[in-house]
Design a protein around this motif. Structure first.
Motif: not given
Lengths: 217, 217
Positions: A171-187, A189-200
DNA sequence: TGCTGTGAAACCGTTCACAGCT
DNA sequence: AGCTGTGAACGGTTTCACAGCA
C-alpha cells in the motif's frame, strides 16, 4: 494520439499471450545478435521449442508483421514488438526490503538490463539506511518512498520484505504512485488499489515442483 | 502398495490445480493455527479470495474429504492433503551458484521451512568453495555434485547461475540424480533428461508486469 | 512455391446448478 | 437445512487447415 486511431490494441492480450510475446522478444534478441535477417514462424518454433501457429496467432493480436512467402524481418519485428509492448525504454525499479534477497535482486543483472534499472532500496532498519548495496544502489528509509519515487521516476516496485510486512509495504508503494508491484513475499495480498500485483512466490514454486515429483522418495 | 489399489491418482492434476491446492494448504495451516475445527468451501473462498466450487472440484480430483452438511475438518484435511501431495516431510534442496542470489535463497526462510531444507551450495569459484553462507550452509565445488547429492539425500536442485551456465548446470544436476529443478536463470533451457524444470524467470516477470502497465509513461 | 494470417474445430478449465448425504 | 460432490453448460485458448498474397 490516445484515441482509437491505431489499429491494434495492446489490451485484450491474455496472460499466456503476454508471457509468450515476452519470451519471443528474448528469442528475437538472440537472432538479432546473430545478424539473422529473416525468420519464419516455423524456424522460430523449432529452434526455441515453441508452436508456429501460436506465434502467428499471438502476433496477430497486435497487427501484421510478416511477409507472406518469406517470414519476419528479425530486426524490424524486434523493434516493433519492443515498442508496442513498451519495452523499448528503461524503467526505474525500487525495491522495498534491503535484506539478503532485496540486495541480491538490486545487484542482479536481471534487474539492471535493457529495460530496467534499480533506482533505490528501501528499509525501515536504521542501520541499513544510508548505506549502499555492493554495486552501489543507495538504501533509503521506507518513509521517503513518496518523494523518492517521484524523484527517481520509478514505475515498478519490488517487495522483498517478510510476509507480515507485505500488505503494508504494497500500500505504501501504491500510495507513492507505483502502479506495478512484483511481490516476493509469500503472502496473499489482497488487491492493492491502483496497482497491479504479480506474485513470485518462492515457497509455492518449490512446493508445486515437489508435488510434481510425487509423494514417494 | 504402489499398484492401483488406492482410488485417487495424483497425476492428471493440471498445473493450475496444483497451484491452487498448494495455496489451499497454506490457508489450512493458518486455520489450524487458529484452532478452527471445521470449515466450508464457501467460508474458505470468502476469507482467502478463492472460488468455492473450484475448491471442491480441485479436491475431488484427489478423493472425498468433506462431510456433507458440515464442511471439512481443518486438521484432517490439512494432514491428508499434505500427505497426498508429498509435502508432509522435509526435502533437501541443493543450490548451484553461490552468488548473491544463490546465497540469499540458501539463507531465506522460504527455502528452510516446513517442507524444505537447503543442504549445500555449489560453485566453481575456488575462492567461494570451502566457505559458508551467513547462516552456515556450506559451499562445495560443483564437481562434487554427484557425491554430495547422494550423501545429502537431495531431491531438488536450484539454479542460481548466469544464463550461460544454466544448461550445463541443469544437466549436471540431473546427472547427479536430481529430478526437480527450479531455474532462476533467464534462459530457455531445453528439456533436461530425467528432470522436471520449473522456471522462475525474474526478467520475464518484470517484463510482463511492465507490459501490463502499458507503453505510455 | 512458401509462408503468413485466420476462420473453424478441438480441447481444457471454470462456473453453474442440483442431486444426494448427514 | 446445509454443504459436499458432480454432471452439464459455458468460455477461452490452442491447434488445425487452408485461403490469400509475395
Amino acid at each position: 494520439m490516445t484515441a482509437a486511431g491505431a489499429k491494434p490494441r495492446r489490451d485484450r492480450l491474455s496472460e499466456a499471450t503476454i508471457l509468450r510475446l515476452s519470451l519471443l522478444l528474448r528469442c528475437l534478441r538472440v537472432l538479432v545478435d546473430e545478424r539473422l535477417d529473416t525468420v519464419s514462424s516455423l524456424a522460430l518454433a523449432q529452434r526455441f521449442g515453441m508452436n508456429a501457429a501460436q506465434i502467428r496467432k499471438d502476433l496477430a493480436h497486435l497487427g501484421e508483421f510478416g511477409v507472406r512467402g518469406v517470414g519476419y524481418r528479425v530486426a524490424d519485428l524486434r523493434a516493433r514488438l519492443s515498442s508496442i509492448l513498451g519495452l523499448d525504454r528503461v524503467r526505474v525499479v525500487v525495491i522495498v526490503g534491503a535484506g539478503n534477497l532485496g540486495q541480491a535482486l538490486a545487484d542482479s543483472k536481471n534487474f539492471n538490463g535493457e529495460s530496467f534499472r534499480v533506482g533505490a532500496l528501501f528499509d525501515v532498519d536504521g542501520r541499513k539506511v544510508g548505506g549502499r548495496s555492493r554495486t552501489g544502489i543507495p538504501i533509503r528509509h521506507a518513509g521517503t518512498l513518496p518523494e523518492s519515487v517521484a524523484e527517481l521516476g520509478a514505475e515498478i516496485g519490488v517487495l522483498a520484505v517478510p510476509a507480515e510486512g507485505a500488505e503494508e509495504a504494497a500500500r505504501a508503494l501504491a500510495g507513492a504512485g507505483i502502479r506495478g508491484i512484483l511481490n516476493f513475499a509469500p503472502a496473499n495480498l489482497g488487491p492493492v488499489p491502483g496497482a497491479t500485483v504479480r506474485n513470485v512466490d518462492l515457497t509455492l514454486s518449490l512446493e508445486t515442483l515437489a508435488i510434481h515429483l510425487g509423494a514417494g522418495g
